[in-house]
Design an enzyme around this catalytic site. Structure first.
Site, PDB file in Angstrom:
ATOM      1  N   ARG A 121       0.815  -1.235   0.000  1.00  0.00           N
ATOM      2  CA  ARG A 121       0.000   0.000   0.000  1.00  0.00           C
ATOM      3  C   ARG A 121       0.840   1.274   0.000  1.00  0.00           C
ATOM      4  NH1 ARG A 121      -3.511  -2.913   3.590  1.00  0.00           N
ATOM      5  NH2 ARG A 121      -5.246  -3.709   2.368  1.00  0.00           N
ATOM      6  N   LYS A 143       4.825  11.633 -10.911  1.00  0.00           N
ATOM      7  CA  LYS A 143       3.979  10.887 -11.849  1.00  0.00           C
ATOM      8  C   LYS A 143       4.633   9.530 -12.069  1.00  0.00           C
ATOM      9  CE  LYS A 143       1.484  14.173 -14.726  1.00  0.00           C
ATOM     10  NZ  LYS A 143       1.380  14.747 -16.084  1.00  0.00           N
ATOM     11  N   GLU A 185      13.677  18.578 -23.902  1.00  0.00           N
ATOM     12  CA  GLU A 185      12.856  18.884 -22.715  1.00  0.00           C
ATOM     13  C   GLU A 185      13.336  20.172 -22.036  1.00  0.00           C
ATOM     14  OE1 GLU A 185       9.360  17.491 -21.139  1.00  0.00           O
ATOM     15  OE2 GLU A 185      10.538  16.247 -22.488  1.00  0.00           O
ATOM     16  N   LYS A 226      10.611  22.843 -13.162  1.00  0.00           N
ATOM     17  CA  LYS A 226       9.712  21.694 -12.994  1.00  0.00           C
ATOM     18  C   LYS A 226       9.189  21.655 -11.561  1.00  0.00           C
ATOM     19  CE  LYS A 226       7.692  17.723 -13.843  1.00  0.00           C
ATOM     20  NZ  LYS A 226       7.825  16.397 -14.360  1.00  0.00           N
ATOM     21  N   GLU A 236      -2.188  18.215 -11.563  1.00  0.00           N
ATOM     22  CA  GLU A 236      -2.470  18.647 -12.932  1.00  0.00           C
ATOM     23  C   GLU A 236      -3.914  19.106 -13.123  1.00  0.00           C
ATOM     24  OE1 GLU A 236      -0.417  16.357 -15.966  1.00  0.00           O
ATOM     25  OE2 GLU A 236      -1.925  16.978 -17.412  1.00  0.00           O
ATOM     26  N   ARG A 240       0.028  22.686 -14.037  1.00  0.00           N
ATOM     27  CA  ARG A 240       0.924  21.589 -14.440  1.00  0.00           C
ATOM     28  C   ARG A 240       0.704  21.184 -15.899  1.00  0.00           C
ATOM     29  NH1 ARG A 240       2.940  16.401 -10.854  1.00  0.00           N
ATOM     30  NH2 ARG A 240       4.199  15.484 -12.491  1.00  0.00           N
ATOM     31  N   ASN A 244       2.764  19.858 -20.649  1.00  0.00           N
ATOM     32  CA  ASN A 244       2.357  19.028 -21.792  1.00  0.00           C
ATOM     33  C   ASN A 244       2.617  19.691 -23.139  1.00  0.00           C
ATOM     34  OD1 ASN A 244       1.452  16.995 -20.141  1.00  0.00           O
ATOM     35  ND2 ASN A 244      -0.599  17.869 -19.955  1.00  0.00           N
ATOM     36  N   HIS A 247       3.660  17.695 -26.034  1.00  0.00           N
ATOM     37  CA  HIS A 247       3.563  16.291 -25.640  1.00  0.00           C
ATOM     38  C   HIS A 247       2.339  15.563 -26.192  1.00  0.00           C
ATOM     39  CE1 HIS A 247       6.950  17.158 -23.166  1.00  0.00           C
ATOM     40  NE2 HIS A 247       6.944  15.973 -22.593  1.00  0.00           N
ATOM     41  N   HIS A 251       3.117  12.253 -27.994  1.00  0.00           N
ATOM     42  CA  HIS A 251       2.612  10.939 -27.579  1.00  0.00           C
ATOM     43  C   HIS A 251       1.899  10.249 -28.744  1.00  0.00           C
ATOM     44  CE1 HIS A 251       2.637  11.910 -22.981  1.00  0.00           C
ATOM     45  NE2 HIS A 251       3.823  11.611 -23.449  1.00  0.00           N
ATOM     46  N   HIS A 263      11.308   9.590 -27.103  1.00  0.00           N
ATOM     47  CA  HIS A 263      10.384  10.568 -26.522  1.00  0.00           C
ATOM     48  C   HIS A 263      10.833  12.007 -26.788  1.00  0.00           C
ATOM     49  CE1 HIS A 263       7.475  12.341 -23.873  1.00  0.00           C
ATOM     50  NE2 HIS A 263       8.416  12.859 -23.106  1.00  0.00           N
TER      51      HIS A 263
HETATM   52  N1  GLY Z   1       6.061  15.074 -17.472  1.00  0.00           N
HETATM   53  C1  GLY Z   1       4.949  15.911 -17.257  1.00  0.00           C
HETATM   54  C2  GLY Z   1       4.583  16.079 -15.835  1.00  0.00           C
HETATM   55  O1  GLY Z   1       5.330  15.702 -14.964  1.00  0.00           O
HETATM   56  O2  GLY Z   1       3.526  16.584 -15.550  1.00  0.00           O
END
Ligand code: GLY
Length: 370
Positions: A121, A143, A185, A226, A236, A240, A244, A247, A251, A263
């Protein structure tokens, strides 16, 4: 000079971030006494390179350290891999007082972090990113997750690392392909949040093209950007989303190509396509779009989509549409350093035909200095 700071989340949770050459050597001293055992997890390539060295640092503390690898590659970022890792941990009887050390690029960190999120858990974990891309992105913000047939990162959890060690010494052995992924990035961080950083990347583009050493200040600034964004909006719900930028289309490209494109490279193409859309919808100046393209090209990144008919991207974009009330939404810049749509949670509604025309345009292909 190394720098350290803390990212604060709700409920008193936090991540401590250390950035600088050699910060990993401090791991034994930074280790918390509450963590009585450790499991180092990463893909087999990373574990072969760094697993035992990291374990050795922790064994100095006299505790049990398990080292567990999994097969490398985006194709291994699956629920099956996660299950196997969980069975390994259970088999080796790691308990709730254990801490996982996730080591490697984004795939390793995402998978190991997801294991940490659900094992017994949830157990604490530390991120030790070894690629430039993971240092400026995946390592920060919690994430975690795996891919499915339907797309990337569709199954996962937010689970914040207790600590992140961004050690630029890992970058010395980075292959050129991986280096380019990270540069892409870094440029994204500049476009979404820091005009001055963009100019500094332009000014240092010549040296950045070669993966020898990174300007520590540039690396620190990207990590700070970041960190500030995820601290402001962990889940998000708004801010946040700016991460994207580039992205959504990236993606789509990755998915349509069966991950044959890396990527960071897909993000470079995605940024150029989305910047074109931003020119039409958000007043992103055409000369800044040119500037972005010139910089990416000079850094050695391809900016034209591979010969991929738009209709191969459509199913992916349609799936994305479904997730947001039937309309495609993108995070788009209004100028370099600023994102549009703050009033709508940084999600700009975009007609699909605009994406189609952006993907069919050809533009700057000059490779000279920015
Ligand atoms: N890689 C995008 C984020 O961390 O929200």
């Amino acid at each position: 000079m190394p720098c350290s700071f803390s990212i604060q989340y709700s409920g008193g949770r936090s991540s401590t971030v250390h950035v600088g050459p050699g910060v990993v050597d401090g791991l034994p001293d930074l280790w918390r006494t509450a963590w009585r055992e450790a499991a180092i997890i990463g893909d087999a390539n990373v574990i072969a390179l760094h697993g035992e060295a990291l374990a050795g640092k922790l064994r100095i503390r006299g505790m049990r350290v398990e080292v567990i690898g999994f097969p490398p590659g985006e194709g291994q970022k699956t629920r099956v891999t996660k299950e196997k890792l969980e069975d390994e941990l259970l088999g080796r009887r790691l308990d709730r007082e254990s801490c996982i050390v996730a080591v490697g690029g984004g795939i390793s960190l995402d998978v190991a972090g997801f294991v940490a999120a659900t094992y017994l858990r949830g157990v604490p974990y530390i991120n030790v990113p070894t690629s430039l891309l993971a240092q400026v992105d995946a390592a920060i913000g919690g994430k975690t997750g795996v891919n499915t047939e339907q797309g990337k990162n569709l199954i996962g959890a937010f689970h914040q690392p207790s600590m992140v060690l961004v050690d630029s010494r890992f970058l010395i052995t980075l292959p050129p392909e991986e280096w380019g992924n990270g540069l892409s990035e870094m440029v994204k961080h500049a476009v979404i949040a820091d005009r001055d950083l963009f100019q500094r990347i332009e000014a240092r583009a010549e040296e950045l093209r070669t993966p020898v050493s990174i300007d520590e200040k540039l690396l620190q600034r990207c990590v700070e950007i970041k960190a500030a964004i995820v601290q402001a909006d962990e889940r998000e719900a708004g801010r946040r989303r700016v991460l994207n930028f580039g992205h959504t289309l990236a993606h789509g490209l990755e998915h349509a190509q069966g991950h044959a494109i890396s990527h960071g490279r897909a993000v470079a193409i995605g940024m150029v396509l989305e910047a074109r859309v931003a020119c039409s919808l958000c007043g992103f100046p055409a000369e800044e779009e040119q500037r972005l393209r010139r910089l990416l090209l000079y850094l050695g990144l391809e900016i034209h989509p591979p010969s991929l008919p738009f209709d191969r991207l459509l199913p992916f974009l349609a799936a994305d549409k479904k997730r947001r009330g039937g309309t495609l939404h993108l995070a788009l810049p209004s100028r370099i350093g600023e994102m549009a749509g703050a009033e709508d949670g940084y999600a700009v509604a975009v007609p699909l035909d605009l994406v189609q025309s952006a993907s069919e345009m050809r533009g700057c292909s000059r490779r000279g200095p920015p």
